[in-house]
Design a protein around this motif. Structure first.
Motif, mmCIF file in Angstrom:
data_model
loop_
_atom_site.group_PDB
_atom_site.id
_atom_site.type_symbol
_atom_site.label_atom_id
_atom_site.label_comp_id
_atom_site.label_asym_id
_atom_site.label_seq_id
_atom_site.Cartn_x
_atom_site.Cartn_y
_atom_site.Cartn_z
ATOM 1 N N ASN A 99 3.772 19.786 -16.117
ATOM 2 C CA ASN A 99 3.135 19.840 -14.799
ATOM 3 C C ASN A 99 4.156 19.554 -13.698
ATOM 4 O OD1 ASN A 99 1.194 19.897 -12.797
ATOM 5 N ND2 ASN A 99 0.345 17.908 -13.307
ATOM 6 N N PRO A 100 5.126 20.436 -13.499
ATOM 7 C CA PRO A 100 6.187 20.163 -12.534
ATOM 8 C C PRO A 100 5.729 20.090 -11.082
ATOM 9 C CG PRO A 100 6.321 22.427 -13.278
ATOM 10 C CD PRO A 100 5.287 21.745 -14.129
ATOM 11 N N ASP A 101 4.574 20.639 -10.762
ATOM 12 C CA ASP A 101 4.082 20.644 -9.383
ATOM 13 C C ASP A 101 2.978 19.624 -9.132
ATOM 14 O OD1 ASP A 101 5.847 22.690 -8.591
ATOM 15 O OD2 ASP A 101 4.506 24.202 -9.453
ATOM 16 N N SER A 102 2.704 18.740 -10.099
ATOM 17 C CA SER A 102 1.680 17.700 -9.965
ATOM 18 C C SER A 102 0.310 18.279 -9.600
ATOM 19 C CB SER A 102 2.105 16.648 -8.940
ATOM 20 O OG SER A 102 3.312 16.043 -9.340
ATOM 21 N N ALA A 103 -0.041 19.377 -10.229
ATOM 22 C CA ALA A 103 -1.342 20.012 -10.004
ATOM 23 C C ALA A 103 -2.399 19.345 -10.876
ATOM 24 C CB ALA A 103 -1.253 21.495 -10.358
ATOM 25 N N GLU A 104 -3.668 19.646 -10.613
ATOM 26 C CA GLU A 104 -4.748 19.195 -11.489
ATOM 27 C C GLU A 104 -4.730 20.042 -12.747
ATOM 28 O OE1 GLU A 104 -8.525 19.421 -9.505
ATOM 29 O OE2 GLU A 104 -8.136 17.608 -8.355
ATOM 30 N N HIS A 105 -5.310 19.478 -13.813
ATOM 31 C CA HIS A 105 -5.412 20.251 -15.047
ATOM 32 C C HIS A 105 -6.521 21.282 -14.912
ATOM 33 C CE1 HIS A 105 -5.899 21.533 -19.131
ATOM 34 N NE2 HIS A 105 -7.188 21.327 -18.975
ATOM 35 N N GLY A 106 -6.276 22.439 -15.468
ATOM 36 C CA GLY A 106 -7.335 23.403 -15.675
ATOM 37 C C GLY A 106 -7.252 24.660 -14.840
ATOM 38 N N ALA A 150 -10.031 23.142 -8.899
ATOM 39 C CA ALA A 150 -9.772 23.525 -7.513
ATOM 40 C C ALA A 150 -8.298 23.388 -7.143
ATOM 41 C CB ALA A 150 -10.625 22.682 -6.573
ATOM 42 N N LYS A 151 -7.622 22.380 -7.685
ATOM 43 C CA LYS A 151 -6.214 22.152 -7.349
ATOM 44 C C LYS A 151 -5.330 22.320 -8.576
ATOM 45 C CE LYS A 151 -7.381 19.059 -3.594
ATOM 46 N NZ LYS A 151 -7.312 17.697 -3.077
ATOM 47 N N TYR A 171 -11.058 23.634 -19.319
ATOM 48 C CA TYR A 171 -10.418 24.151 -18.108
ATOM 49 C C TYR A 171 -10.682 23.323 -16.850
ATOM 50 C CZ TYR A 171 -9.772 28.377 -20.950
ATOM 51 O OH TYR A 171 -9.442 29.279 -21.941
ATOM 52 N N ARG A 172 -11.274 22.119 -17.008
ATOM 53 C CA ARG A 172 -11.590 21.314 -15.829
ATOM 54 C C ARG A 172 -11.287 19.833 -15.990
ATOM 55 N NH1 ARG A 172 -16.287 24.887 -15.439
ATOM 56 N NH2 ARG A 172 -16.172 26.003 -13.474
#
Length: 171
Positions: free
Chosen positions: A91-98, A102-103, A153-154
């Motif tokens: 997760n190199p961009d620190s996004a949410e999983h899934g 939404a993020k 996915y969430r």
């Protein structure tokens, strides 16, 4: 019109590239099951416009079941620790999983894969969020992981994917 089998096309591409370019454009991961024995292999090819095509075949998995398939952050597959050594999802961009978050998604989030009646997962997966180079989004030296359950996915941080069943370090 005849369809060209993707494996044959990738093999022809590899033959056309000089050896130094092939090494940068391709990678492999040998999978190890829960028992610590090798049970599969993935071949990866960098796409010309970014992303990586992953061709995978892994045996000795639960039959007739959808399972999660992710890139994990470290390059360790220690079966004795149930592959906790592989860390979390890449997760190199620190996004949410899934994929449906939404993020999200993490760069290491990929669609669930189906294991056939013979207990073998065979798939061709494209991850457009990663590369094979040493940049921030590079997956060489990280792991590919098969989980016991499908990814929802969430759910944070890993999609409620369950136990880690097979792990391979991207070489």
């Amino acid at each position: 019109m005849k369809a060209i089998h993707i494996t044959a096309a990738l093999s022809l591409l590899a033959l056309a590239l000089p050896a130094s370019a092939q090494n940068k454009q391709t990678a492999v991961a040998n999978f190890v099951g829960k028992d610590g024995k090798e049970n599969g292999r993935a071949q990866m090819t960098a796409a010309a416009n970014g992303g990586v095509l992953i061709e995978v075949e892994i045996s000795e998995l639960p039959a007739n079941k959808w399972v999660a398939f992710h890139v994990h952050e470290t390059g360790r597959c220690d079966a004795a620790t149930h592959y906790e050594s592989a860390g979390g999802h890449f997760n190199p961009d620190s996004a949410e999983h899934g994929i449906l978050a939404a993020k999200g998604p993490h760069a290491g989030d990929m669609p669930n894969q189906y294991v056939g009646q013979d207990g073998v997962l065979r798939a061709q997966i494209f991850d457009g969020m990663v590369t094979l180079d040493g940049k921030k989004d590079g997956i060489r030296g990280r792991t590919l992981m098969v989980h016991a359950n499908s990814d929802d996915y969430r759910s944070q941080p890993s999609g409620d994917a369950g136990e880690r069943l097979a792990c391979g370090v991207v070489q």
